[in-house]
Scaffold this active site. Structure first.
Site, PDB file in Angstrom:
ATOM      1  N   PRO A 168       0.817  -1.215   0.000  1.00  0.00           N
ATOM      2  CG  PRO A 168       0.252  -0.761   2.232  1.00  0.00           C
ATOM      3  CD  PRO A 168       1.044  -1.709   1.370  1.00  0.00           C
ATOM      4  CD1 TRP A 169      -2.454   4.300  -1.247  1.00  0.00           C
ATOM      5  CD2 TRP A 169      -2.021   5.480   0.596  1.00  0.00           C
ATOM      6  NE1 TRP A 169      -3.662   4.608  -0.654  1.00  0.00           N
ATOM      7  CE2 TRP A 169      -3.421   5.340   0.471  1.00  0.00           C
ATOM      8  CE3 TRP A 169      -1.520   6.204   1.680  1.00  0.00           C
ATOM      9  CZ2 TRP A 169      -4.321   5.875   1.390  1.00  0.00           C
ATOM     10  CZ3 TRP A 169      -2.412   6.737   2.604  1.00  0.00           C
ATOM     11  CH2 TRP A 169      -3.789   6.574   2.460  1.00  0.00           C
ATOM     12  CE  LYS A 193      -0.284  -2.690  -7.476  1.00  0.00           C
ATOM     13  NZ  LYS A 193      -0.027  -1.223  -7.492  1.00  0.00           N
ATOM     14  N   PRO A 194       4.419  -2.286  -5.926  1.00  0.00           N
ATOM     15  CG  PRO A 194       6.007  -0.611  -6.363  1.00  0.00           C
ATOM     16  CD  PRO A 194       5.573  -2.000  -6.783  1.00  0.00           C
ATOM     17  CB  SER A 195       0.972   2.185  -3.625  1.00  0.00           C
ATOM     18  OG  SER A 195       0.200   3.298  -4.041  1.00  0.00           O
ATOM     19  CD  GLU A 196      -1.868   2.440  -8.419  1.00  0.00           C
ATOM     20  OE1 GLU A 196      -3.025   2.410  -8.849  1.00  0.00           O
ATOM     21  OE2 GLU A 196      -1.358   1.500  -7.782  1.00  0.00           O
ATOM     22  CD  GLU A 267      -2.587  -5.413   7.606  1.00  0.00           C
ATOM     23  OE1 GLU A 267      -3.731  -5.048   7.984  1.00  0.00           O
ATOM     24  OE2 GLU A 267      -1.686  -4.632   7.332  1.00  0.00           O
ATOM     25  CB  CYS A 301      -5.052  -0.663   8.662  1.00  0.00           C
ATOM     26  SG  CYS A 301      -3.460  -1.456   8.911  1.00  0.00           S
ATOM     27  CD  GLU A 398      -9.773   1.582   7.026  1.00  0.00           C
ATOM     28  OE1 GLU A 398      -8.719   1.320   7.621  1.00  0.00           O
ATOM     29  OE2 GLU A 398     -10.166   0.960   6.023  1.00  0.00           O
TER      30      GLU A 398
END
Length: 495
Positions: A168-169, A193-196, A267, A301, A398
């Site tokens: 995630p970012w 794959k990282p967050s774009e 997660e 989170c 959230e």
């Protein structure tokens, strides 16, 4: 009702950050290679709104090439001894340590994090690799013995093969470390794959450790989730896919993975209740919410974002909490003692502001904050919403921003029931001086981590993961290496 006051301004650093960017390309087979697409994604500093650089918008073909490299490397990497894999993880930790300032600067520029948060992220990433290096050498399993007459059983702990990882970012390098370290420690290869929005520190890590990790063991493909993430999830040569992200993203990954019946490690999101009983240390609880509710701008989170306080002490606690939150310092990276920074992007900034508009429409009381902060960057005031009735939307949605709500309860049973009335099950905390209550309440809270008289304290040796809509699978601890392993039973007939 609204009693909003403009208390907050953004402290801005005297000079802009000058990060060292990674090479342009996809990291496949141990080197940066051109993407098969000429399309790019702009990477923005959310604290200033300036475009930092661009990365490739990856394709299905890029993912396929990365998976092929991971497949080619998996047998040799799996055959290495735990000692040899541990040595590689320790070298990765040492590399991050030696380049700490570079990583902190790059992470802060890409995310808008205050210096203290970026420093903590990098320190935790280093510790994650060092812990996994040790845990990789210390597997425990059932002892070899005769469990059936004249048959000796042996349990082999094996890597699962190729692991697809989607990060995630909100904690780019740290969440990459939470996956890379146990995945490699267990003997797998991976495609990440990282967050774009926030790929820079992960790509920089690949650049700096390319000489330490065998070719093809670690591969990184940048690009949008609908293309790169989906292909990883459905790819028949990927044996397990792991994601840290939203519930919606996790559902898409699990659905795509079902076609090849691969394992998934999820997660996902959270809406952590903070249950403050009448006998609690109210000042400590208020300070705890200040820290754990607004760490990383509430883009966390496990954030302490939903307070349930006993009605007999609600007024006093709320007064203390509002005072604490009113003192929070907002600032850009490098701006001295800033506690919280910007939201990660303009779309997310607008989502949080829309949630605050909904809170006003619901007639709830915004005791402090509640507005965007003027000037460049995606900054929102630290916000406390009070007198929240049971069942209000804010108790279950959230927001993932600097917003904490306060509601009251009458009995212990009511507090537990209301705390559990959420689709999420990631984290919660209970605040009490009663020793019996401190033992019984955590057992009744339906969350993967429950703190008593603290919140958001994380130890690398202890597992992190949730129940219900927050997913399944465990990060950190030796349980993470279990998640990225498989067991094989071999039985020898000696009759």
């Amino acid at each position: 009702m609204t009693t909003e006051t403009a208390l907050f301004t953004v402290r801005r650093a005297d000079a802009s950050l000058t990060p060292s960017f990674p090479p342009f390309g996809q990291f496949i087979g141990g080197t940066f290679v051109p993407s098969t697409s000429t399309s790019t994604v702009e990477i923005v500093n959310p604290a200033t709104e300036e475009v930092l650089t661009q990365v490739p918008a990856g394709t299905v073909e890029d993912v396929d090439a990365a998976v092929a490299a991971a497949v080619a490397a998996k047998d040799a990497w799996a055959a290495k001894t735990p000692r040899d894999r541990s040595a590689v993880l320790l070298k990765i930790a040492d590399t991050i340590e030696a380049n700490r300032e570079l990583f902190e600067t790059l992470e802060a520029a890409n995310t808008g994090k205050p210096s203290a948060v970026a420093e903590d992220d990098i320190s935790s990433a280093i510790d994650t690799f060092r812990f996994s290096a040790g845990a990789a050498r210390a597997y425990s399993t059932l002892g070899a013995d005769d469990y059936a007459e004249n048959h000796t059983s042996v349990i082999h702990r094996e890597p699962v093969g190729v692991v697809g990882v989607i990060t995630p970012w909100n904690y780019p390098l740290l969440m990459a470390a939470w996956k890379i370290a146990p995945v490699l420690g267990a003997g797998n290869t991976l495609v990440l794959k990282p967050s774009e929005q926030t790929p820079l520190t992960t790509l920089k890590l690949a650049e700096l450790i390319a000489g330490e990790v065998p070719s093809g063991v670690l591969n990184i493909v940048t690009g949008p989730g609908r293309v790169v993430g989906n292909r990883l999830s459905e790819h028949h040569d990927v044996d397990l896919v792991a994601i840290t992200g939203s519930v919606g993203s996790g559902q898409k990954v699990a659905a795509a993975a079902a076609g090849s019946v691969k394992r998934v490690h999820l997660e996902l999101g959270g809406k952590a209740p903070v249950v403050v009983f009448a006998d609690a240390d109210l000042e400590a609880a208020a300070k705890g919410v200040r820290s754990a509710g607004f760490w990383n701008g509430g883009q966390e989170c496990g954030a302490a974002c939903r307070v349930l306080v006993h009605e007999s002490v609600a007024d006093k606690f709320t007064e203390l909490l509002v005072r604490e939150i009113s003192e929070i310092t907002v600032g850009t990276p490098g701006a001295g003692d800033a506690e919280i920074g910007s939201m990660i992007s303009k779309p997310h900034y607008e989502r949080v502001l829309a949630a605050l508009d909904d809170i006003r429409k619901d007639g709830l009381t915004i005791a402090v904050g509640g507005r965007a902060i003027e000037g460049p960057g995606y900054f929102i005031e630290p916000t406390v919403v009070t007198n929240v009735p049971a069942g209000a939307a804010i108790t279950s949605n959230e927001i993932f921003g600097p917003v904490v709500s306060v509601e009251t309860f009458s009995t212990d049973e009511e507090a537990i029931t209301r705390a559990n009335e959420t689709i999420y099950g990631l984290a919660a905390s209970a605040w009490t001086k009663d020793s019996a209550r401190s033992l019984t309440v955590p057992r009744k809270l339906d969350f993967g981590t429950v703190w008593v008289n603290s919140h958001l304290v994380i130890a690398t040796e202890m597992p992190w993961g949730g129940f219900k809509g927050s997913g399944y699978g465990r990060d950190l601890s030796s349980y993470a290496l279990d998640d990225f392993s498989r067991t094989k039973h071999v039985m020898y007939n000696r009759g």
